[in-house]
Structures are given as C-alpha cells and as structure tokens.
Design a protein around this motif. Structure first.
Motif, short mmCIF file in Angstrom:
data_model
loop_
_atom_site.label_atom_id
_atom_site.label_comp_id
_atom_site.label_asym_id
_atom_site.label_seq_id
_atom_site.Cartn_x
_atom_site.Cartn_y
_atom_site.Cartn_z
N ILE A 76 -24.42 -28.71 0.09
CA ILE A 76 -23.38 -28.60 1.11
C ILE A 76 -22.13 -29.30 0.59
O ILE A 76 -22.14 -30.51 0.35
N ASP A 77 -21.06 -28.54 0.46
CA ASP A 77 -19.78 -29.09 0.04
C ASP A 77 -19.20 -29.93 1.19
O ASP A 77 -19.21 -29.50 2.34
N ASP A 78 -18.72 -31.14 0.87
CA ASP A 78 -18.21 -32.05 1.90
C ASP A 78 -17.04 -31.43 2.69
O ASP A 78 -16.95 -31.61 3.90
N GLN A 79 -16.17 -30.71 2.00
CA GLN A 79 -15.04 -30.07 2.69
C GLN A 79 -15.54 -28.98 3.64
O GLN A 79 -15.04 -28.86 4.77
N TYR A 127 -18.42 -28.90 5.06
CA TYR A 127 -19.11 -29.60 6.14
C TYR A 127 -18.09 -30.03 7.20
O TYR A 127 -18.28 -29.79 8.40
N HIS A 128 -17.02 -30.65 6.75
CA HIS A 128 -15.98 -31.13 7.68
C HIS A 128 -15.30 -29.94 8.38
O HIS A 128 -15.05 -29.99 9.59
N TYR A 176 -24.82 -22.86 6.13
CA TYR A 176 -23.80 -21.81 6.04
C TYR A 176 -24.04 -20.65 7.02
O TYR A 176 -23.09 -19.98 7.41
N MET A 177 -25.28 -20.41 7.43
CA MET A 177 -25.55 -19.30 8.35
C MET A 177 -25.65 -19.77 9.81
O MET A 177 -25.18 -19.10 10.71
N LYS A 178 -26.29 -20.91 10.03
CA LYS A 178 -26.51 -21.37 11.41
C LYS A 178 -25.65 -22.56 11.81
O LYS A 178 -25.74 -23.02 12.94
N SER A 179 -24.86 -23.08 10.86
CA SER A 179 -23.98 -24.22 11.13
C SER A 179 -24.73 -25.45 11.64
O SER A 179 -24.29 -26.11 12.57
N TRP A 180 -25.87 -25.73 11.03
CA TRP A 180 -26.60 -26.94 11.37
C TRP A 180 -26.02 -28.10 10.58
O TRP A 180 -25.59 -27.95 9.45
N GLY A 181 -26.07 -29.30 11.18
CA GLY A 181 -25.66 -30.51 10.49
C GLY A 181 -26.80 -31.08 9.66
O GLY A 181 -27.94 -30.62 9.74
#
Length: 160
Positions: free
Chosen positions: A102-105, A107-108, A72-77
């Motif tokens: 991590i919520d799937d929505q 994430y996408h 949520y802070m660094k947008s890592w996968g």
C-alpha cells in the motif's frame, strides 16, 4: 443418504492444485478445504508440501495480493486488513513485511476521499456530530485514528 464421493490421492492432489491456481490461498484455507476429503494427516502433509514446492501455495504472495485487493478494491484500512489476515492465521511478521504493497500517498488519498464522501452525505447535524459519525465509520473500515484526525485537521485548514 448423504454419501460423499471418494477420490484417489492423486485426484485430491490435483483438486487442491486447481483450488490454489484459481485464486491465491493461505495455508488455513487449503487445510480447511482438505477437511472435505477425509485424508489421513500424512496425506495432508504430503499435499501441502507438494503445493508449496510447486509454488501453488505461497503465503507471502497470498498476503500481498490480499492486502492489495482489500485496499484498492474495497478501501479497507490497515487495521481491518491486519485483523482479517490474523484470522486466517497469517504470521504477524509476514503481514508487517507485506504492508509495503500500500502506497502511503494512495492510503492518505483513499482515506481523504472516504471522509469527504461520507461526511457530505450526512444532513442536519452539527459539524462535530458529523465528524464523530464519520470517525466511527472510518474506524470500522480499519483506518487508524491518528490518520483520520490528520485528514480532519487538513480539511479544517483548507476551509480557513
């Protein structure tokens, strides 16, 4: 002369508790920190046991907050997060169990946003070249190839 200050066992125990209170830690970080104090193995074990018993040190809590923070802070996968947690010697089973943070929505959505932001900054290349560069970038952020191609497909369908 480089002289280290010596601490009593109780002072070290308190310092380690404070270290864990400041931010969630994994076992490896705590053990590395204890190296600074030149403790005998029995003392290290006793401090670790105390930290776990008093809930200062909780590997699952650490893993969950690490996953949330990095996504949520660094947008890592997921791949990058998993690799960093493995490096911290967090068990694979625990990592897999905690990925529900991590919520799937989300994430996408995050992947899609990163894709659109990055590709819009690339100038003067053909679309396939832009896509190629963007895929490399998103892979380096730890996103899965299948997820990336899904976003590209979705974007291509929107254009039509």
């Amino acid at each position: 002369m480089d002289q280290k200050k010596s601490y009593t066992f109780l002072e070290i125990k308190q310092k380690m508790a404070n270290y864990c209170v400041y931010q969630d830690r994994c076992h490896k970080e705590v053990e590395q920190k204890m190296w600074d104090f030149l403790l005998i193995p029995e003392a290290k074990d006793e401090i670790l046991l105390f930290l776990m018993k008093e809930n200062y040190l909780n590997e699952e809590r650490f893993t969950r907050s690490y996953i949330r923070g990095k996504f949520y802070m660094k947008s890592w996968g997921r791949n990058k997060i998993r690799n960093h947690l493995k490096f911290k010697e967090v068990p694979e089973k625990l990592i897999n169990r905690c990925f529900d943070e991590i919520d799937d929505q989300d994430y996408h959505k995050t992947l899609s946003k990163l894709y659109h932001n990055y590709i819009s900054k690339i100038k003067g290349l053909q679309l396939y070249q832009k896509n190629s560069k963007t895929i490399k970038y998103l892979l380096s952020k730890g996103f899965e190839y299948e997820e990336i191609t899904q976003v590209i497909t979705d974007t291509a369908e929107e254009r039509e």
